[in-house]
Design an enzyme around this catalytic site. Structure first.
Site, short mmCIF file in Angstrom:
data_model
loop_
_atom_site.label_atom_id
_atom_site.label_comp_id
_atom_site.label_asym_id
_atom_site.label_seq_id
_atom_site.Cartn_x
_atom_site.Cartn_y
_atom_site.Cartn_z
N ASP A 400 -17.09 1.38 7.77
CA ASP A 400 -16.90 2.00 6.47
C ASP A 400 -16.75 0.89 5.43
OD1 ASP A 400 -16.32 3.98 4.54
OD2 ASP A 400 -14.19 3.67 4.83
N ASN A 1021 -12.49 10.50 6.72
CA ASN A 1021 -13.94 10.63 6.69
C ASN A 1021 -14.62 9.77 7.74
OD1 ASN A 1021 -12.98 8.40 5.11
ND2 ASN A 1021 -15.05 8.12 4.34
#
Length: 1446
Positions: A400, A1021
């Site tokens: 990420d 997420n």
């Protein structure tokens, strides 16, 4: 029949919810808000866990063996030998699984027991999250997590607006605006009204689309459309909103957050999978051996054994009437007997040992002080104990961005104003740039005690910024590196690559040196020491052509080469500004001097920053605070604030700022909002009679809209843009345009017509915006640093050097993702090309992929040497750092166009490449081929060739894929093409991806590439990606603990991933492989002795050894040494593991343990067992001792062979061990002693059957000579082979150890850093534009919907507020009479503006400083001539709120 009615079909495809009606909603059996991630309960744990464990092939295999051992007719060993280890393994695994599930229960309990205010019977009560039901109305307060997916009903803000942070969903921390239906705003916070709300919601079924919601609200006989702007998702946090109410639409597992979380998958390592395959092979091998022995036994019994039944009677169950039948039955029973005897080839202790080793290795990770993050008091944590060795085989890392690579903190770093750069600090002695890093050590005064750390020093008061007495000074050259010692002498250091650094190390102040005897600050990252430098004068430009430099008043202190500096570099003091921020840091004094001296261009620059934005200001506890839609805007407005241009407040049509203590109020005429197509935003303002447009945006967009005649300024600014982009900074270009009143009025009429158009409104508005955003004057450039986490570039560089491919999967926009890619050195300017896939259809994406593939083919065909030449160079060339002559060079000074300074001694930089035929067949081990580019071979002939070219490893391609294009790339028809291109790229960045897409990308690589993957993230997420990868790493960061709770390993910073993989991962894999190789060797050497003995015992399943020895061989005699090997073994130190990342490459190819290595261990064990049995058998067969005793009995042979086996095991593991600790010594030599102690205890104390056998044998010298000869025959080939490899084909680790022993400092791996000065020697040709902004805030501002005050309270009326603009509104419908007066006003304004334009040509800039404070100008009277407007209402029509001021 068989068909459903229309209402039934609708019910299947939709979801119906009625607010505050539990009875209605219960008929649909919707999920409640209870979350369950645990696997077991108290009652189901034992059966489910045992069922899961016996699904493992090994456990089931040993269970079958235990059953066989319970049958007396075929068992030659007691069942205890298998039962105790099997029960131990099952218990150990069950305890570990129970602990893991308890942690999941605790996590679930923590979430489910959170409190939420829910309406019950008209009253607001506190309820647990788990008790929230679909249809409930709940209240959220500021900074509170959203309990479920809710439809927004009312908020504390005007117009039903609220702000949320979606970091848990998409990783973005910038605020997003949500707005409820205007019809439900009236519900407010009145409990009775909210309880009586009975609206029915018809919406889509649960799905994982975060940005999509379709539904309808039916209330009071009307239908209202619902979209994603009216939905708050679980996991969001309410910000800057006192309260809001909503009705639950999706709860629990139906929420979009849980729909994106993915399923928990059972994870096993590659070594586990290989072991399972090997076990199947071993079982087949045992079956074939047992079948062979069964046939041999049948034949022997049929021809020979039948004649000895009086001595060896057959069992009662054996038919004696027909000999062939009896022999066959005996052979069948012997088959199972041998299956029991030979089961020690794969003993249950193997799995016990593997679990123990992994368990201890997990604690070594947890206890590693090098991965401790003091800021948050967080250690690394291995949350699973079964995947450690997989850390040493990672091929792909999926990361990420926000919160993982970056801190998501934007800082105003540098700028360019009127062709001059600000922000660089120059060392006056060398003329080189100094980098102020965060890794600083702050020394106290001599009378305050010893030095303190940087963390403590940053707590200084806001009035006096901390003085940095010691900081790192990095100056980067392209050709060489040099160290300036305390005495002022220069010493060359080896340069790694074109991006090598030159570090100038200054000594610390004298009094501080007394506290630190070495005169150096504590060691910083990368093994480099911080340095101190002090100066009074700074240059703000690299070249004399950029306007020279500002000089501060007072004498300039020259730095002496022989003495330390005595004055510290300190950040600029902004305390004179009452609105300054104490944590704002700026080190270039010249910019503040320019602002305070009323330098025109700097005032225009900061006035633009203070006015051109959509930031909201509010006062909290007497302190001015900003709420920005993006961190970029917050950083720019904050910078203007600290330099004296303070944004104070705004209304829908006014902006108030404070300039150097003077209040200025501007009428906000228009906001031309930002979007991803325009890549710019503009504001049009009026103050007095001057109208100006301020614009900021991407460099390529703004440059195309500048007026002519400023080529020199544009060129210099472009130079600065390239420089900033090369340093990884996010850039925006600022421009302005002075407008005449006549031109603006004319444009405003056309803009209103376009805004009210029903056809192609967006296209018409864009054309109108294009018209006014042209002919602009360039103001300057801002350069913002998106702060990376410490050590990210170095970690990425080392991981890439180790052969790991890194993909970044982020929810951020494309420009932001690319900019961070350059910042962290994942992308570099040396790349041949960066491919961007942004097609909207399958055809467009396929066309782009086809073009990119052709580009790669062309590049590979025409680059120097081609692909074949590159492979040959990589495989054959060597670099010998000891022979490279590296000295200081003056090329850097010439390249950066610095003013003339006393030149250093001229020198050259030479790197010699050599190869010859000797190294073409380098087969010294799994990683031997990796060493040639790190160490030279002193034995090479002088006549070896010299390479004249060097191919940069950084060249290649990178791929950037947008989320909507990724959907097509993952489709079956395009995934192979996508993978083909992606696998040839050095880096891949996927932006605007959903959490589920992240998991799909990981799954694609796992499936198609059969590669070992690792996913790292810090937010909810990232959970699905973390679960999908082989290894999931969670960062305990700012976005909660969802990622950590779903991960296998938890770390505090991304930089610790380097150590986790290159040190702990490599060590774990290396240790496990070495453990398995030795384990299989010793067990085959032990077990196959029975096979050789069977040839002499009629295949009767008679064992060579004492049954007790067989039972405890793996448990007591050989377990501890091999455990110590698996826990403590290491070939090189942790420091060398980080310095030489290519040590990691054997794990990528699974070269340390594979089928070939297993077969080698089996053959080695078979050879050992053959020698081990035949030599003692030959010696003791028909043997007689010197006293005349017969020694050829079975028990003596078994005792002798067992003893020699233990001695050989001790000798072999001594040769296997590379790293000796106290534990190794105790376990290895202790196990040898322990064998004799236990043998004596068992035979003499307990009374074993082999009592006296070993004692009598040891009294005879035959035993000792037999043992010596046998052990020498077994050890000699191993020693010879090891010395051959070490001398002829040394591996990389062998060479590192040799260099360490010789105390020769080898060259370290490339230490690429992200700091700006590490790239100052180059210029980027890419755009540094990255603006994390979204469309729509301009509309909210100008419509007044975003304001905390009601519209009638504003200083300027809404819409057409002033009489001047009221006249403009009349012009749309009235006669031409007023137009003449307006034109007259426009002429006066044009004259005034022409003066300004002439001023611009002289000064290359324009400013709003000449706008008079009373709002009058030379044409002011004419401007009032639009008569007939006194009777008009100052309020605009309703539609003006949304359409006129877009």
């Amino acid at each position: 029949m068989g068909t459903k009615t229309q209402p039934q079909l609708a019910k299947d495809n939709e979801r119906r919810i009625r607010a505050n009606d539990k009875e209605f909603n219960s008929q649909f059996k919707y999920h409640n808000n209870y979350i369950k991630t645990s696997k077991y309960s108290i009652f189901t744990f034992l059966p489910f866990n045992l069922l899961e464990q016996f699904q493992r092939l090994a456990n089931f295999y040993f269970l079958c063996l235990l059953v066989l051992q319970l049958i007396p007719a075929i068992s030659s060993l007691t069942p205890v030998t298998t039962a105790i280890p099997l029960i131990g393994v099952l218990t150990l695994t069950a305890v570990k699984d129970a602990y893991d599930d308890i942690q999941r229960h605790l996590s679930d309990s923590q979430v489910n027991n959170r409190k939420s205010k829910t309406l019950r019977n008209g009253k607001l009560v506190e309820a647990k999250w788990s008790e929230v039901q679909v249809g409930d109305v709940i209240r959220l307060d500021n900074n509170q997590f959203v309990a479920a997916d809710i439809l927004l009903l009312s908020t504390s803000e005007p117009n039903g607006l609220c702000f949320i942070e979606t970091a848990e969903l998409d990783g973005e921390t910038n605020l997003k605006a949500k707005q409820c239906l205007t019809e439900t705003i009236e519900l407010g916070d009145r409990n009775d009204s909210l309880w009586n709300f009975n609206g029915e919601i018809i919406c889509e079924r649960p799905n994982n689309l975060l940005n999509k919601f379709d539904g309808t609200l039916m209330w009071r006989g009307q239908r209202f459309a619902l979209d994603n702007e009216k939905i708050l998702l679980r996991g969001c946090v309410l910000r800057n909103t006192q309260w809001c109410y909503g009705v639950v639409v999706f709860a629990g597992v139906d929420t979009k957050l849980m729909q994106n979380s993915g399923k928990t998958q059972f994870k096993s390592t590659g070594v586990d999978r290989l072991l399972n395959f090997i076990i199947i092979g071993i079982v087949l091998f045992l079956v074939s051996i047992c079948a062979f022995f069964a046939i041999g036994c049948s034949v022997w019994e049929g021809f020979i054994g039948q004649h000895f039944q009086a001595y060896l009677p057959w069992e009662r169950i054996i038919p004696k009437d027909y000999i062939p039948t009896g022999a066959t039955v005996i052979g069948l029973l012997v088959f199972f007997s041998y299956a029991i005897v030979l089961n020690t080839v794969v003993p249950i202790s193997l799995y016990v040992s593997v679990e123990v080793i992994r368990f201890v290795q997990s604690f070594l990770i947890n206890w590693d002080e090098e991965m401790y993050y003091a800021t948050t008091n967080t250690y690394a944590k291995a949350r699973t104990t079964t995947l450690n060795e997989e850390l040493g085989q990672i091929q792909y890392i999926f990361s990420d961005k926000t919160g993982t690579l970056t801190q998501n903190i934007m800082t105003f770093n540098k700028c360019s104003i009127n062709g001059r750069t600000y922000g660089d600090v120059i060392d006056l002695r060398t003329g080189e740039l100094i980098e102020i890093t965060e890794q600083q050590t702050i020394f106290q005064n001599s009378n305050t005690g010893p030095p303190v750390g940087g963390a403590a020093a940053t707590a200084a008061s806001a009035q006096s910024p901390p003085i940095i007495l010691v900081h790192k000074a990095e100056v980067h050259a392209k050709k060489s590196s040099v160290v300036v010692t305390v005495s002022g002498e220069t010493q060359p250091v080896p340069a790694r690559s074109e991006l090598s650094r030159k570090q100038v190390r200054y000594s610390a102040p004298s009094r501080s040196q007394e506290d630190n005897p070495d005169g150096l600050a504590p060691k910083a990252s990368g093994g480099l020491s911080p340095a101190s430098c002090h100066e009074d004068q700074r240059r703000s430009s690299l070249g004399a052509g950029l306007g020279g430099c500002f000089k501060r008043s007072g004498p300039v202190r020259q730095l002496s080469r022989t003495s330390s500096c005595d004055k510290a570099v300190q950040s600029v003091d902004f305390s004179a500004n009452p609105h300054h921020e104490s944590d704002f840091r700026w080190y270039d004094r010249t910019l503040l001097d320019a602002v305070r001296s009323d330098e025109e261009h700097s005032h225009v620059f900061f006035r633009l920053l203070a006015l051109c934005h959509t930031v909201m200001a509010e006062t909290v506890d007497g302190k001015l605070e900003y709420q920005a839609q993006s961190p970029d805007e917050a950083a720019l407005v904050s910078a203007a604030r600290n330099f004296g241009f303070v944004f104070r407040t705004r209304t829908p049509n006014s902006i108030t700022i404070e300039v150097m203590g003077r209040t200025e109020e501007y009428e906000l005429l228009n906001i031309l909002d930002f979007n991803n197509v325009r890549k710019r935003m503009s504001v049009i303002l009026r103050r007095g009679d001057s109208v100006v447009l301020y614009c900021k945006g991407a460099d390529n967009v703004i440059y195309d809209r500048l007026h002519g005649g400023q080529e020199d300024l544009k060129a210099r600014t472009q130079d600065h843009l390239n420089k900033f982009a090369g340093e990884g900074l996010r850039t925006l270009v600022l421009a302005e345009r002075r407008l005449t009143e006549q031109y603006y009025n004319d444009w405003r009429m056309r803009q209103q017509e376009a805004a009210l158009s029903l056809d192609s409104r967006e296209q018409k508005l864009n054309a109108i915006y294009e018209e006014i955003e042209s002919e602009m004057q360039l103001v300057g450039v801002t350069a913002i640093e998106d702060k990376l986490q410490d050590g990210v570039p170095k970690s990425i560089a080392n991981l890439q050097n180790a052969g790991i491919k890194i993909w970044v999967l982020t929810g951020d926009k494309q420009e932001t993702a690319i900019n961070i890619g350059y910042s962290c050195q994942l992308l570099t300017d040396e790349l041949a090309d960066v491919f961007i896939v942004d097609g909207n259809s399958v055809e467009e994406v396929e066309k782009q992929l086809r073009q990119f593939k052709e580009s790669i083919k062309i590049y590979n065909r025409f680059r120097p040497g081609g692909s074949e030449g590159l492979e040959r160079l990589n495989s054959e060339s060597t670099i010998d750092p000891m022979s490279a002559a590296i000295t200081q060079t003056s090329a850097f000074m010439q390249e950066t166009n610095l003013p003339p300074t006393p030149p250093p001694p001229p020198a050259i930089s030479v790197v010699t490449f050599r190869w010859d035929d000797k190294i073409k067949d380098n087969k010294g081990g799994p990683d031997s081929a990796e060493c040639n580019d790190l160490f030279g071979d002193e034995k090479k002939s002088v006549g070896g060739g010299t390479a004249s070219i060097m191919i940069d490893e950084n060249t290649g391609f990178a791929l950037v894929v947008n989320g909507h294009s990724l959907v097509h790339c993952l489709s079956p028809e395009l995934e192979n093409k996508f993978l083909d291109i992606a696998s040839q790229c050095k880096a891949v960045i996927c932006c605007r991806v959903t959490p589920l897409q992240k998991a799909l990308v990981v799954e694609l690589i796992k499936r198609a590439k059969n590669a070992v993957t690792l996913a790292i993230g810090d937010g909810a997420n990232d959970v699905s990606m973390i679960k999908a990868a082989h290894i999931g790493v969670g960062i305990s960061g700012q976005e909660g603990l969802q990622a950590v709770l779903s991960s296998d390993y938890a770390i505090a910073q991304f930089r610790y991933l380097e150590r986790l993989l290159l040190v702990h991962g490599r060590w774990s894999y290396y240790r496990m492989c070495k453990f398995l190789r030795y384990f299989f060797y010793k067990n085959f050497a032990f077990t196959l002795c029975h096979c050789w003995y069977s040839l002499f015992c009629g295949f009767s399943a008679q064992t060579v050894f004492d049954p007790m020895f067989i039972s405890v061989y793996n448990l007591f005699y050989t377990s501890l040494p091999v455990l110590a090997l698996g826990v403590f073994e290491q070939d090189v130190s942790d420091k060398n593991s980080l310095e030489f990342p290519r040590l990691y490459t054997p794990g990528l190819k699974s070269e340390l343990f594979n089928i070939r290595e297993f077969i080698y261990s089996v053959l080695h064990g078979a050879f050992t067992s053959l020698i081990l049995f035949l030599i003692p058998y030959g010696v003791y067969k028909d043997g007689v001792s010197q006293h005349g005793f017969i020694v050829s009995d079975h028990m003596t042979l078994g005792a002798v062979v067992a003893t020699i086996l233990i001695v050989d095991n001790t000798a072999q593991i001594s040769l296997y061990t590379s790293y000796w600790t106290v534990v190794n010594h105790v376990t290895i030599w202790g196990s040898l002693v322990w064998y004799f102690v236990l043998d004596y205890f068992y035979n003499y104390v307990i009374g074993g059957p082999y009592v006296g056998s070993l004692t009598q044998a040891m009294k005879d010298m035959t035993f000792w000579f037999t043992m010596l000869i046998t052990v020498m025959m077994l050890v000699s080939p191993v020693l010879a082979y090891k010395f051959y490899l070490l001398d002829v084909h040394p591996s990389l680790s062998d060479k590192i150890r040799q260099k360490s022993l010789k105390k020769i400092h080898s060259r370290a791996s490339s230490n690429v850093r992200r700091t700006a000065s590490s790239r100052r020697g180059r210029r980027s040709v890419r755009s540094g534009y990255a603006f994390a902004h979204q469309e729509g805030f301009g509309r909210l501002i100008t419509s007044g919907k975003i304001m905390h005050k009601l519209p009638q309270d504003f200083a300027f009326p809404l819409g057409l507020g002033t009489k001047k603009t009221q006249a403009l509104h009349n012009n749309l419908t009235s006669a031409d009479g007023t137009t003449e007066k307006t034109n007259h006003s426009g002429q006066d304004m044009a004259n005034n503006n022409n003066t300004n334009l002439r001023h611009n040509q002289n000064q290359n800039h324009s400013s709003m400083a000449d706008i008079t404070g009373d709002g009058r100008s030379s044409g002011g009277e004419g401007g009032r001539g639009s008569g007939g407007s006194e009777d008009m209402s100052p309020r605009a029509p309703c539609q003006d709120l949304d359409t006129i001021n877009l």
